[in-house]
Enzyme design. Sequence first.
Site, PDB file in Angstrom:
ATOM      1  N   HIS A   1      39.561  87.648  55.296  1.00 40.91           N
ATOM      2  CA  HIS A   1      40.286  86.449  55.341  1.00 40.91           C
ATOM      3  C   HIS A   1      39.305  85.299  55.036  1.00 40.91           C
ATOM      4  CE1 HIS A   1      42.505  83.416  58.305  1.00 40.91           C
ATOM      5  NE2 HIS A   1      42.590  82.810  57.046  1.00 40.91           N
TER       6      HIS A   1
ATOM      7  N   ASP B   1      36.739  87.590  59.374  1.00 41.85           N
ATOM      8  CA  ASP B   1      37.260  86.083  59.191  1.00 41.85           C
ATOM      9  C   ASP B   1      35.947  85.363  58.713  1.00 41.85           C
ATOM     10  OD1 ASP B   1      39.710  85.319  60.202  1.00 41.85           O
ATOM     11  OD2 ASP B   1      39.069  86.323  62.139  1.00 41.85           O
TER      12      ASP B   1
ATOM     13  N   ASP C   1      48.413  86.090  61.884  1.00 41.39           N
ATOM     14  CA  ASP C   1      47.002  85.980  62.448  1.00 41.39           C
ATOM     15  C   ASP C   1      46.939  85.104  63.530  1.00 41.39           C
ATOM     16  OD1 ASP C   1      44.433  86.088  62.780  1.00 41.39           O
ATOM     17  OD2 ASP C   1      43.987  85.381  60.530  1.00 41.39           O
TER      18      ASP C   1
ATOM     19  N   HIS D   1      39.495  93.198  60.322  1.00 46.48           N
ATOM     20  CA  HIS D   1      39.910  91.722  59.727  1.00 46.48           C
ATOM     21  C   HIS D   1      38.732  90.998  59.765  1.00 46.48           C
ATOM     22  CE1 HIS D   1      42.743  88.452  58.754  1.00 46.48           C
ATOM     23  NE2 HIS D   1      41.782  87.585  59.683  1.00 46.48           N
TER      24      HIS D   1
ATOM     25  N   MET E   1      34.411  82.126  57.291  1.00 53.41           N
ATOM     26  CA  MET E   1      34.038  80.568  57.549  1.00 53.41           C
ATOM     27  C   MET E   1      32.918  80.293  57.081  1.00 53.41           C
ATOM     28  SD  MET E   1      36.026  80.468  61.346  1.00 53.41           S
ATOM     29  CE  MET E   1      36.976  81.761  61.958  1.00 53.41           C
TER      30      MET E   1
ATOM     31  N   MET F   1      49.336  81.906  59.464  1.00 47.12           N
ATOM     32  CA  MET F   1      48.274  81.740  60.519  1.00 47.12           C
ATOM     33  C   MET F   1      49.271  81.301  61.751  1.00 47.12           C
ATOM     34  SD  MET F   1      45.185  81.835  59.757  1.00 47.12           S
ATOM     35  CE  MET F   1      44.717  81.303  61.189  1.00 47.12           C
TER      36      MET F   1
ATOM     37  N   MET G   1      38.202  81.803  54.775  1.00 49.23           N
ATOM     38  CA  MET G   1      38.611  80.351  55.325  1.00 49.23           C
ATOM     39  C   MET G   1      37.250  79.399  54.561  1.00 49.23           C
ATOM     40  SD  MET G   1      39.880  80.889  58.912  1.00 49.23           S
ATOM     41  CE  MET G   1      39.346  82.740  59.187  1.00 49.23           C
TER      42      MET G   1
ATOM     43  N   SER H   1      40.718  91.960  64.265  1.00 50.24           N
ATOM     44  CA  SER H   1      39.615  90.900  64.003  1.00 50.24           C
ATOM     45  C   SER H   1      38.453  90.981  64.860  1.00 50.24           C
ATOM     46  CB  SER H   1      40.198  89.546  64.129  1.00 50.24           C
ATOM     47  OG  SER H   1      39.207  88.449  64.442  1.00 50.24           O
TER      48      SER H   1
HETATM   49  C1  DX5 Z   1      41.493  82.598  63.446  1.00 48.25           C
HETATM   50  C2  DX5 Z   1      41.263  83.794  62.729  1.00 48.25           C
HETATM   51  C3  DX5 Z   1      41.880  84.973  63.442  1.00 48.25           C
HETATM   52  C4  DX5 Z   1      41.555  85.399  64.887  1.00 48.25           C
HETATM   53  C5  DX5 Z   1      42.498  86.374  65.507  1.00 48.25           C
HETATM   54  O1  DX5 Z   1      40.814  81.549  62.548  1.00 48.25           O
HETATM   55  O2  DX5 Z   1      41.754  83.815  61.529  1.00 48.25           O
HETATM   56  O3  DX5 Z   1      41.782  86.117  62.873  1.00 48.25           O
HETATM   57  O4  DX5 Z   1      40.219  85.701  65.122  1.00 48.25           O
HETATM   58  O5  DX5 Z   1      41.907  86.271  66.863  1.00 48.25           O
HETATM   59  P1  DX5 Z   1      42.673  86.305  68.134  1.00 48.25           P
HETATM   60  O6  DX5 Z   1      43.376  87.583  68.261  1.00 48.25           O
HETATM   61  O7  DX5 Z   1      41.549  85.980  69.086  1.00 48.25           O
HETATM   62  O8  DX5 Z   1      43.517  85.185  68.203  1.00 48.25           O
HETATM   63 ZN    ZN Z   2      41.849  85.763  60.433  1.00 44.31          ZN
END
Ligand code: DX5
Ligand code: ZN
Length: 212
Positions: free
Chosen positions: A66, A36, A171, A34, A38, A137, A68, A8
């Site tokens: 991913h 993320d 995750d 990865h 959002m 998650m 969100m 990530s």
């Molecule tokens: C949280 C994300 C994760 C996060 C993982 O909303 O979906 O992908 O970035 O990172 P760490 O390893 O910092 O938990």
């Molecule tokens: Zn994620």
Amino acid sequence: MITQISVSILSLDYTDQTIIDAALMRITNANYLHFDVMDGKFVKQKTYGYELVKNTNTGVLKKDVHLMVKEPEKLVDKYIKAGADIITFHAEACKAPKKLIEKLKNKGIIAGLAISPATPVKKIEKFLDDIDLVLVMTVKPGKGGQKLIKATLKKIKELRKKKPELIIAADGGINDKTAGMVIDAGADILVSGSYIWKSRDPKLAIDLLRNA
Ligand code: DX5
Ligand code: ZN
């Protein structure tokens, strides 16, 4: 299946493409990058959009997106064009999850559903025969650097038992201390950010997770 690692970039300064590109050189032994995404609606935080996915040359790594976001069906075409290999969305954010899953699969993309810590497996049960992957998650969606919620491991076990061929990703909060439990529960892909980027040798950190 050999454990795969998806790194990530949430904890990096993703507004600077040169930082992302330099960071990529340090994790060439991972399997996925990865992303993320959002939108400030499905989760409070806002990160980046398809441009970063498109503009990042991930080299040997595949692109793991991913989403969100609310109404992922409205955005997904852009991520498909951006070269996503996996697209995961949250079923509760989508009006017609089955339709979106079909669309992704027809495009040759690995189709995933994500479940937040509070969401039980039974909420996605009706999609299990259609999807390729479930992203469990192990922290609340929204932020990196959180502590893994151990109760979520039961869902990984439950899914593994129900559907042995399902790809299961976990995750959040994954580090050298928690990776072993996650793998033992049945996860195939570990998503990790903070732990890898904080370590002096990210490549070694990735190997430690994979072999935990
Ligand atoms: C949280 C994300 C994760 C996060 C993982 O909303 O979906 O992908 O970035 O990172 P760490 O390893 O910092 O938990
Ligand atoms: Zn994620």
